[in-house]
Each structure stands twice: as C-alpha cells, then as structure tokens.
Design a protein around this motif. Structure first.
Motif, PDB file in Angstrom:
ATOM      1  N   LYS A 225       0.847  -1.194   0.000  1.00 31.60           N
ATOM      2  CA  LYS A 225       0.000   0.000   0.000  1.00 31.60           C
ATOM      3  C   LYS A 225       0.887   1.250   0.000  1.00 31.60           C
ATOM      4  N   PRO A 226       1.363   1.647  -1.162  1.00 32.16           N
ATOM      5  CA  PRO A 226       2.301   2.768  -1.241  1.00 32.16           C
ATOM      6  C   PRO A 226       1.717   4.096  -0.762  1.00 32.16           C
ATOM      7  N   LYS A 227       2.570   4.867  -0.101  1.00 30.26           N
ATOM      8  CA  LYS A 227       2.236   6.237   0.286  1.00 30.26           C
ATOM      9  C   LYS A 227       3.125   7.176  -0.523  1.00 30.26           C
ATOM     10  N   ILE A 228       2.508   8.026  -1.320  1.00 26.81           N
ATOM     11  CA  ILE A 228       3.241   8.864  -2.271  1.00 26.81           C
ATOM     12  C   ILE A 228       3.053  10.340  -1.938  1.00 26.81           C
ATOM     13  N   ALA A 229       4.144  11.083  -1.893  1.00 27.84           N
ATOM     14  CA  ALA A 229       4.104  12.527  -1.686  1.00 27.84           C
ATOM     15  C   ALA A 229       4.478  13.228  -2.975  1.00 27.84           C
ATOM     16  N   VAL A 230       3.793  14.335  -3.265  1.00 32.38           N
ATOM     17  CA  VAL A 230       4.055  15.111  -4.474  1.00 32.38           C
ATOM     18  C   VAL A 230       4.509  16.511  -4.084  1.00 32.38           C
ATOM     19  N   SER A 231       5.584  16.971  -4.704  1.00 34.13           N
ATOM     20  CA  SER A 231       6.080  18.315  -4.409  1.00 34.13           C
ATOM     21  C   SER A 231       5.360  19.357  -5.260  1.00 34.13           C
ATOM     22  N   GLY A 232       5.430  20.599  -4.816  1.00 37.21           N
ATOM     23  CA  GLY A 232       4.978  21.703  -5.646  1.00 37.21           C
ATOM     24  C   GLY A 232       6.076  22.095  -6.615  1.00 37.21           C
ATOM     25  N   LEU A 233       5.770  22.980  -7.517  1.00 37.87           N
ATOM     26  CA  LEU A 233       6.765  23.494  -8.452  1.00 37.87           C
ATOM     27  C   LEU A 233       7.387  24.785  -7.940  1.00 37.87           C
ATOM     28  N   ASN A 234       6.542  25.668  -7.426  1.00 40.76           N
ATOM     29  CA  ASN A 234       6.980  26.993  -7.025  1.00 40.76           C
ATOM     30  C   ASN A 234       7.357  27.057  -5.546  1.00 40.76           C
ATOM     31  N   PRO A 235       8.099  28.101  -5.119  1.00 40.03           N
ATOM     32  CA  PRO A 235       8.378  28.282  -3.694  1.00 40.03           C
ATOM     33  C   PRO A 235       7.072  28.288  -2.898  1.00 40.03           C
ATOM     34  N   HIS A 236       7.079  27.616  -1.769  1.00 42.26           N
ATOM     35  CA  HIS A 236       5.907  27.526  -0.891  1.00 42.26           C
ATOM     36  C   HIS A 236       4.702  26.935  -1.617  1.00 42.26           C
ATOM     37  N   SER A 237       4.969  26.113  -2.639  1.00 39.88           N
ATOM     38  CA  SER A 237       3.899  25.523  -3.454  1.00 39.88           C
ATOM     39  C   SER A 237       2.957  26.584  -4.010  1.00 39.88           C
ATOM     40  N   GLY A 238       3.534  27.719  -4.352  1.00 37.37           N
ATOM     41  CA  GLY A 238       2.781  28.775  -5.015  1.00 37.37           C
ATOM     42  C   GLY A 238       2.119  29.778  -4.104  1.00 37.37           C
ATOM     43  N   ASP A 239       2.076  29.494  -2.794  1.00 41.06           N
ATOM     44  CA  ASP A 239       1.404  30.404  -1.846  1.00 41.06           C
ATOM     45  C   ASP A 239       0.001  30.781  -2.319  1.00 41.06           C
TER      46      ASP A 239
ATOM     47  N   ASP B 192      11.116  22.719  -0.256  1.00 44.14           N
ATOM     48  CA  ASP B 192      12.183  23.028   0.703  1.00 44.14           C
ATOM     49  C   ASP B 192      11.962  22.385   2.066  1.00 44.14           C
ATOM     50  N   SER B 193      10.750  21.870   2.315  1.00 39.52           N
ATOM     51  CA  SER B 193      10.492  21.216   3.608  1.00 39.52           C
ATOM     52  C   SER B 193       9.985  19.784   3.433  1.00 39.52           C
ATOM     53  N   LEU B 194       9.920  19.315   2.198  1.00 40.86           N
ATOM     54  CA  LEU B 194       9.365  17.989   1.936  1.00 40.86           C
ATOM     55  C   LEU B 194      10.237  16.858   2.457  1.00 40.86           C
ATOM     56  N   PHE B 195      11.563  17.038   2.394  1.00 44.77           N
ATOM     57  CA  PHE B 195      12.460  15.924   2.662  1.00 44.77           C
ATOM     58  C   PHE B 195      12.981  15.913   4.101  1.00 44.77           C
ATOM     59  N   ARG B 196      12.126  16.256   5.038  1.00 37.08           N
ATOM     60  CA  ARG B 196      12.469  16.116   6.450  1.00 37.08           C
ATOM     61  C   ARG B 196      12.518  14.630   6.804  1.00 37.08           C
TER      62      ARG B 196
ATOM     63  N   ASP C  84       6.654   6.353   0.952  1.00 35.84           N
ATOM     64  CA  ASP C  84       7.412   5.355   0.195  1.00 35.84           C
ATOM     65  C   ASP C  84       8.122   5.965  -1.000  1.00 35.84           C
ATOM     66  N   SER C  85       7.635   7.103  -1.475  1.00 31.43           N
ATOM     67  CA  SER C  85       8.297   7.766  -2.606  1.00 31.43           C
ATOM     68  C   SER C  85       7.874   9.233  -2.672  1.00 31.43           C
ATOM     69  N   PHE C  86       8.703  10.004  -3.377  1.00 33.83           N
ATOM     70  CA  PHE C  86       8.463  11.432  -3.550  1.00 33.83           C
ATOM     71  C   PHE C  86       8.486  11.760  -5.039  1.00 33.83           C
ATOM     72  N   ILE C  87       7.401  12.333  -5.540  1.00 40.40           N
ATOM     73  CA  ILE C  87       7.343  12.755  -6.933  1.00 40.40           C
ATOM     74  C   ILE C  87       7.620  14.249  -6.996  1.00 40.40           C
ATOM     75  N   CYS C  88       8.637  14.615  -7.770  1.00 41.95           N
ATOM     76  CA  CYS C  88       9.040  16.018  -7.896  1.00 41.95           C
ATOM     77  C   CYS C  88       8.801  16.501  -9.320  1.00 41.95           C
TER      78      CYS C  88
ATOM     79  N   ILE D 211      18.855  16.332  -5.968  1.00 41.37           N
ATOM     80  CA  ILE D 211      19.693  16.957  -4.928  1.00 41.37           C
ATOM     81  C   ILE D 211      19.456  16.317  -3.555  1.00 41.37           C
ATOM     82  N   PRO D 212      18.215  16.198  -3.080  1.00 39.35           N
ATOM     83  CA  PRO D 212      18.040  15.613  -1.735  1.00 39.35           C
ATOM     84  C   PRO D 212      18.491  14.170  -1.622  1.00 39.35           C
ATOM     85  N   ILE D 213      18.232  13.352  -2.637  1.00 38.08           N
ATOM     86  CA  ILE D 213      18.601  11.940  -2.502  1.00 38.08           C
ATOM     87  C   ILE D 213      20.112  11.754  -2.557  1.00 38.08           C
ATOM     88  N   LYS D 214      20.805  12.602  -3.326  1.00 38.61           N
ATOM     89  CA  LYS D 214      22.261  12.493  -3.377  1.00 38.61           C
ATOM     90  C   LYS D 214      22.906  13.026  -2.103  1.00 38.61           C
TER      91      LYS D 214
END
Length: 339
Positions: free
Chosen positions: A209-223, A256-260, A268-272, A280-283
C-alpha cells in the motif's frame, strides 16, 4: 564476434553491464566491482577486452579478462577472470580524454544488453555512465539513457526512479532546461507519473500500500497562486484524480520542507516536478549508494547515479559502491518480477 546462434536459456541472477564511456571511470569501477562482489552478484561486461586488459594492468590488480560469446558462459567463469563479451572501441582511446569516435561502440554495448534482456537470457541490465555530448555526435537530440531505453523498448510510460536504502524520488520531467519545466508539466503527465509510481512500488519493490508525496513546483507551493498557479491548475487536479482511483497520494508539499526525516520515514516515494528538485536531496542523503532505475520498461535497468568522472579517470580512486548497489538492486527487482 558474438554468436547469435546460442541456445536461448533463461539465466536467473545474471546481469549484463554496459561499458559506458571508456574514457571515464566505468571500466575501473566495473573491475573493482568484480573483485569486491560477493558470490550472489553475477554479471558480465560488454566491452573491448583489449582495452579492459590495459586498464587492469594500469590498476595493478590481480585479474584477467575472460572473453565469452554468450551470457551463459559467464556463469562458469572463475572469479580471477572478468567475463567480457567483446566489442571494439577506438584503439586510440585514453582515460580522461573524451573520444567522440566511441559513440557507436557505446551504443552498441547498450543495444546488446537490451537484446539479451528482451530475449530473457539475463535478469536485467546495468548501464555504466555515458557522456551525452559524445553520443550526440552520432545521435542528434540524444537526451540520455532513460529516453533512449524507452524508445528501444517502444514504451512511453518510462520514469526516472532514483533510490537508495532511505528514499525513492521521481522527477516528472527529466533532461530538459529549467526554463521549460513549467510548460512541460501538466495534469496528464503528473497523473501518469503518480499511477506509474504506484504500480512500480507494488510490482517491483513489493510495497503493498504505497504512500506517495508530491512536491509543488513553485516556492511555498505557489502560496495560493501568488507565486505561481501551476499547483492550482495542474498539480492538485492530478492528485485529486489519482485519489479517486484509490491511490494514497498527497501534496503538493513545498520542496524546501518535503524531505524532512519524518517525511522520509512516512512516505514510500516522492514525486518532484523537475530533475534537480528530486536528485539533490537523494544524493545528499546517500550519494555513493543511490541508484537510477528506469521504471515502466519491459526489462529491468538500473545504473550508478554519478557521472563519467573524466577528471579522476587516471587516478583510479573511484568508488564502485554505486555500481555494486545498482547490480544488487537490478537482481532484487528482477526477483520481484519473477525474471
């Protein structure tokens, strides 16, 4: 010349390793990987045996080349011999010096590995590092391994999947200019990525049962649209559509705060949305053991997640850890797929 008339029998737990750019560190790390590997990591190299022998001599290691004519022969090779299916490269090739004449041989190595994988005589392939500029001299508009493999496999749902023991990240867009990212992302390809990631986690990694997180594109996910409307118009609609399909996906989260650490343990995974946002974060978390996996292909393909190392190719200081991890990962995915 490799015989194509050998008996086609399935060789489980056997990986084909491509030569990569022979001017870089790929030959060195493959030699080191063969010496360092355990008995469960069985592989062979597709390369120029004369050149490999030259590099072995320069490295001053107790190893010899064993020329083989088909994958099955690799299974009976003594550990003191590195099994190599032979192709020829430019005789003037030197470590640390880019050689555009090798573009054809580099592609030949990849193509042979693909053929073996599609014929199911191996469990998967691991591709060593290539220089896109060198390949582009032969193939115009060459973007990278991911796109090339997908074209060869006649697939259009491929994904660049970066992973190590701590996390898995996926960029929706891969090898394109940053200025083009906002134009290239849309509800369709974000939805496609989420669906593909969900299936890949289940099929290739055994996540029920995967749990997937998706990032925003813009700073603060666009505010809320102040800093950009891509989240509102493209990303959120894709997430909502996938939720309706029963997928456990959430976001968009500010990158900027997703990869805590708490999130790395939770998801289980992060879609960017673009290449560096994911890589950058995984490396930073674990550079030496991060692997590039191409999801969505009919065969298994992984790769070390670093470059050709032209600047250190003559020093013989490169680590083979990422290559060994890539081989082990390919074998594990193949096992999950029943290959």
């Amino acid at each position: 010349k490799v015989s194509r008339n050998f008996l086609m029998s399935k060789n489980k737990n056997l990986i084909a390793v491509t030569m990569g750019d022979p001017s870089g560190i790929s030959t060195e790390i493959t030699i080191k990987a063969w010496i360092k590997k355990n008995a469960n990591l069985r592989f062979f190299l597709i390369h120029d045996p004369v050149y490999v022998s030259r590099v072995i001599k320069k490295m001053k290691v107790g190893l010899k080349v064993q020329i083989i004519n088909n994958p099955s022969e690799a299974l009976s090779v003594n550990k003191k011999y590195l099994p190599v299916i032979p192709i020829k490269i430019d005789a003037k090739t030197q470590l640390g010096e880019r050689n555009y004449s090798n573009a054809g041989a580099i592609l030949q190595s990849i193509d042979m590995a693909i053929d073996f994988a599609k014929q199911k005589v191996i469990s998967g392939i691991v591709t060593n590092q290539i220089n896109k500029e060198v390949i582009a001299k032969k193939l115009m508009r060459f973007k990278g391994h991911t796109e090339y493999l997908a074209k060869k496999d006649k697939k259009s749902n491929e994904l660049m999947f970066l992973l190590n023991k701590k996390m898995k990240v996926i960029p929706v867009t891969t090898h394109i200019a940053l200025k083009d990212v906002a134009k290239k992302i849309n509800k369709k390809n974000i939805t496609k990525s989420i669906l593909n990631v969900d299936q890949t986690l289940k099929k290739d990694f055994g996540v029920r049962k995967p749990k997937i997180a998706v990032s925003g594109l813009n700073p603060h996910s666009g505010d809320g649209g102040i800093l950009g409307k891509e989240e509102i118009l493209k990303i959120i609609p894709a997430i909502n559509e996938c939720k309706k399909k029963g997928i456990n996906v959430s976001g968009p989260y500010p990158a900027d705060s997703l990869f805590r650490n708490s999130n790395i343990k939770k998801f289980d995974s992060f879609i960017c949305m673009y290449h560096d946002q994911a890589l950058i974060p995984i490396k930073v978390v674990d550079f030496d053991n991060t692997v590039n996996y191409t999801a969505g292909l009919s065969f298994v393909r992984t790769s070390p997640d670093h470059g050709t190392g032209l600047d250190i190719a003559k020093k013989f200081v490169a680590s083979c850890d990422s290559l060994l991890t890539a081989i082990g990962m390919a074998l594990n995915i193949a096992k999950n797929r029943g290959l």
